[in-house]
Design a protein around this motif. Structure first.
Motif: not given
Length: 171
Positions: A104-112, A114-124
């Motif tokens: 896991v790289y970071r978490f941030f909010k997009r609209e309503n 939560t986006v989880i960004e991984f160290i490889c650049g992928e998002e969930l």
């Protein structure tokens, strides 16, 4: 002869519930996706039993006693590989999201969401509150930090004990 069951590897970024006619969850890693017919908790429990001779109940009991965490408990699978999985939602439904702390790289909010960004650049993208994701991440890092400190303390203690015994026996 015993057949090795289908399992994810340490490079897994996350395990997520899916809604499919055959499969209940999938493990996603940089090398691909593996699907499983049982819930994420059952899969993790089978993985722990097969490869580490333990289970979720034992690990959760250990964390409750030693870290005073009682809800949504992170699971330390393999400390040497920084393989700690932490749940994003309650285990009441037994099919939860598990994230690999080291990926896991970071978490941030997009609209309503939560986006989880991984160290490889992928998002969930998940429908779980950002504060809950960050809280779970903090629990997992707290456990990892203490495990590393305990390991270093044990290594230091054992190295001084061996030197002392050697000195006593040498004379």
């Amino acid at each position: 002869m015993m057949r090795v069951p289908k399992h994810f590897k340490r490079d897994v970024m996350y395990i997520e519930p899916i809604y499919d006619e055959i499969y209940m969850c999938q493990a996603v890693s940089a090398s691909g996706v593996i699907r499983y017919k049982k819930s994420s908790e059952q899969w993790l429990n089978e993985y722990l039993t097969y490869f580490y001779s333990t289970n979720l109940a034992a690990i959760r009991s250990h964390v409750k006693i030693n870290f005073d965490i009682h809800r949504m408990i992170p699971i330390c699978v393999d400390l040497d590989y920084q393989f700690i999985l932490f749940p994003l939602n309650s285990s009441k439904n037994k099919n939860v999201y598990f994230l690999n702390l080291s990926k896991v790289y970071r978490f941030f909010k997009r609209e309503n969401q939560t986006v989880i960004e991984f160290i490889c650049g992928e998002e969930l993208i998940v429908d779980i509150p950002l504060s809950q994701c960050e809280s779970q991440y903090n629990k997992a890092t707290r456990i990892y930090d203490k495990y590393v400190k305990f390991k270093q303390f044990r290594e230091r203690y054992l190295s001084t004990t061996v030197e002392t015994i050697y000195t006593i026996n040498h004379k």
